[in-house]
Write an enzyme that holds these catalytic residues in place. Structure first.
Site, PDB file in Angstrom:
ATOM      1  N   LYS A  63       0.838  -1.207   0.000  1.00 36.46           N
ATOM      2  CA  LYS A  63       0.000   0.000   0.000  1.00 36.46           C
ATOM      3  C   LYS A  63       0.868   1.250   0.000  1.00 36.46           C
ATOM      4  CE  LYS A  63      -1.362   1.962   3.754  1.00 36.46           C
ATOM      5  NZ  LYS A  63      -1.976   2.844   4.759  1.00 36.46           N
ATOM      6  N   ASN A  64       1.918   1.250   0.826  1.00 35.58           N
ATOM      7  CA  ASN A  64       2.755   2.439   0.971  1.00 35.58           C
ATOM      8  C   ASN A  64       3.638   2.698  -0.244  1.00 35.58           C
ATOM      9  OD1 ASN A  64       1.641   2.956   3.448  1.00 35.58           O
ATOM     10  ND2 ASN A  64       3.313   2.062   4.623  1.00 35.58           N
TER      11      ASN A  64
ATOM     12  N   CYS B  51      -4.495   8.113  10.230  1.00 33.73           N
ATOM     13  CA  CYS B  51      -4.495   7.532  11.575  1.00 33.73           C
ATOM     14  C   CYS B  51      -4.133   8.572  12.628  1.00 33.73           C
ATOM     15  CB  CYS B  51      -3.481   6.385  11.656  1.00 33.73           C
ATOM     16  SG  CYS B  51      -4.026   4.881  10.863  1.00 33.73           S
TER      17      CYS B  51
ATOM     18  N   ARG C 251       2.684  14.226  12.869  1.00 35.31           N
ATOM     19  CA  ARG C 251       3.122  14.002  11.496  1.00 35.31           C
ATOM     20  C   ARG C 251       2.877  15.242  10.619  1.00 35.31           C
ATOM     21  NH1 ARG C 251       1.397   8.041   9.563  1.00 35.31           N
ATOM     22  NH2 ARG C 251      -0.729   8.675   9.982  1.00 35.31           N
TER      23      ARG C 251
ATOM     24  N   ASP D  29       5.855   0.549  11.699  1.00 32.88           N
ATOM     25  CA  ASP D  29       4.618  -0.123  11.285  1.00 32.88           C
ATOM     26  C   ASP D  29       4.549  -1.584  11.733  1.00 32.88           C
ATOM     27  OD1 ASP D  29       3.526   2.105  10.166  1.00 32.88           O
ATOM     28  OD2 ASP D  29       3.847   1.523   8.082  1.00 32.88           O
TER      29      ASP D  29
ATOM     30  N   ARG E 211      -8.033  -0.592   5.521  1.00 28.53           N
ATOM     31  CA  ARG E 211      -7.187   0.408   4.877  1.00 28.53           C
ATOM     32  C   ARG E 211      -5.847  -0.184   4.448  1.00 28.53           C
ATOM     33  NH1 ARG E 211      -5.484   4.315   8.441  1.00 28.53           N
ATOM     34  NH2 ARG E 211      -4.431   5.099   6.607  1.00 28.53           N
TER      35      ARG E 211
END
Length: 429
Positions: free
Chosen positions: A22-23, A124, A129, A314, A406
């Site tokens: 995904k990233n 999230c 961030r 993560d 997600r």
């Protein structure tokens, strides 16, 4: 609202195909904004965040077409994106608030159109961030930035101009945004203290296929020489190292054995080192990785999250779940995000013994966890509760599973195919 229900205590055995990351897929999708030609991405996972990015790109004028997908057994889908004309330079709040990676459209739209208006992002709730590193970098390339009414207004009417950009701290998102923007800037840009993650390398390799001139991918100094135009390309999304690490820990916490098809050891060296110290065997095979406990018991080990190639933030929550069942104690220190221990109260409901002191958590391993009703607070926290539920005695009910959707493609199906008793159901009431 959906729930996931797990009857724990069953060792996982079998194979799991690792999805595209995904990233990596999200910035690759944003890169389609740099060219009027078609960018074809294969191995794209079917996830809520991918759908959100697709909706955002569509309202910018990108035509998208998806072929196939993991449901029919193939390895991800093929997503074709064509931004022949950017019809809107505005990324609105109602889409951007759902996902932090939406800010990645800022660099490409600004570079191609000379202006962009992007809502400040959401995602999230795991810390501030801020996007200041993105904005400061774009200002160094000649952009005029204004923040008002919750939006970033960026303008570079004469085009962006290459310059050295020194990031005060490592930021994956800022590196990706600047990497894309610099492709169409005049002259040479150097990104110093750049992120080195495999997903950044994957983006850079795709940009090179699109005609960019980039050197230094995988190092902390990336050099980009701007070109006049970018072209279409075909690119396969790199395998998801976070999903790989998550399922490796699922094998370990259930005392099972899993073949992780497509998993790459070279992207997980810090994780494999920790797992090996904890008594877990990770073997490279010609199809990926095989994971099992080495001699029956997981041992507590200390972990500190760091930017790549260090231990990924993560995978911190998943590691905590694993250490909750280990022999002995472990200290887990989070150095990336300040609010990333929100899973601790939920793990303790299942019998985990965790004490948080600032940025560190002391985990004392328990002989057994017990099923409970728990609530996901963010994407990685939610999957840590799934891991705990797989190992726990009795039934675990996980609420707020939209967080899982997600970032994990077909999680219940992948686990159930390996012997887990796991199902999704509609919450009553």
């Amino acid at each position: 609202m959906d729930q996931i229900v797990i009857q724990g205590g069953k060792p996982l055995k079998g194979e799991i195909r690792i999805s595209g990351a995904k990233n990596a897929a999200l910035p690759l999708m944003a890169a389609s904004l740099l060219t009027e030609e078609t960018l074809s991405l294969s191995n794209v996972p079917h996830l809520a965040d991918i759908s959100t990015m697709a909706r955002l790109l569509a309202q910018h004028g990108v035509n998208l077409h998806m072929n196939g997908g993991a449901e029919n057994g193939s390895n991800g889908g093929v997503l074709e994106l064509r931004a022949e004309r950017i019809t809107s330079v505005v990324a609105p709040y109602d889409l951007v608030r759902k996902m932090r990676a939406s800010v990645l459209v800022l660099g490409p739209i600004l570079a191609r159109e000379g202006r962009a208006q992007v809502s400040l992002p959401g995602g999230c709730a795991i810390g501030t961030r801020p996007v200041d590193l993105h904005l400061n970098g774009l200002e160094l390339l000649g952009a005029e930035i204004d923040l008002k009414e919750g939006y970033i207004y960026a303008a570079a009417p004469g085009g962006l101009v290459g310059a050295p950009v020194v990031f005060p701290k490592v930021s994956v998102g800022a590196t990706e945004n600047l990497l894309m923007a610099a492709c169409l800037a005049k002259g040479e840009t150097q990104l110093l203290n750049a992120a080195r993650e495999p997903e950044v390398i994957d983006l850079g390799e795709c940009l090179i296929k699109m005609g960019a001139e980039i050197e230094g991918l995988g190092s902390d100094r990336i050099t980009i020489r701007g070109v006049e135009r970018m072209q279409g390309a075909e690119h396969s999304v790199v395998a998801d190292r976070i999903e790989t690490g998550t399922y490796a820990m699922a094998a370990a916490i259930t005392n099972g054995e899993l073949d992780l098809i497509g998993g790459r050891a070279d992207h997980l060296s810090a994780v494999i080192k920790v797992l090996t110290e904890a008594g877990i065997e990770v073997q490279e095979t010609n199809r990926g990785l095989k994971v099992r406990r080495a001699n029956g018991q997981v041992h507590g080990v200390d972990v500190m999250t760091e930017p790549y190639p260090g231990f990924p933030t993560d995978l911190q929550a998943q590691t905590m779940a694993l250490m909750s069942t280990a022999e002995g104690a472990s200290m887990i220190t989070e150095s990336i995000f300040e609010n990333r221990f929100m899973h601790v109260p939920e793990l303790t409901r299942m019998g985990a013994n965790v004490n948080v002191h600032g940025a560190s958590a002391m985990v004392r391993g328990q002989q057994r966890l017990t099923g409970a009703e728990v609530m996901a607070t963010d994407l990685r926290a939610s999957v840590s509760l799934v891991l705990a539920g797989l190992a726990a005695e009795g039934e675990t009910v996980l609420n707020r599973v939209y967080h899982l959707d997600r970032g994990y493609e077909r999680l219940e199906q992948k686990l159930a195919a390996c012997g887990a008793e796991i199902a999704r159901r509609q919450a009553s009431g």
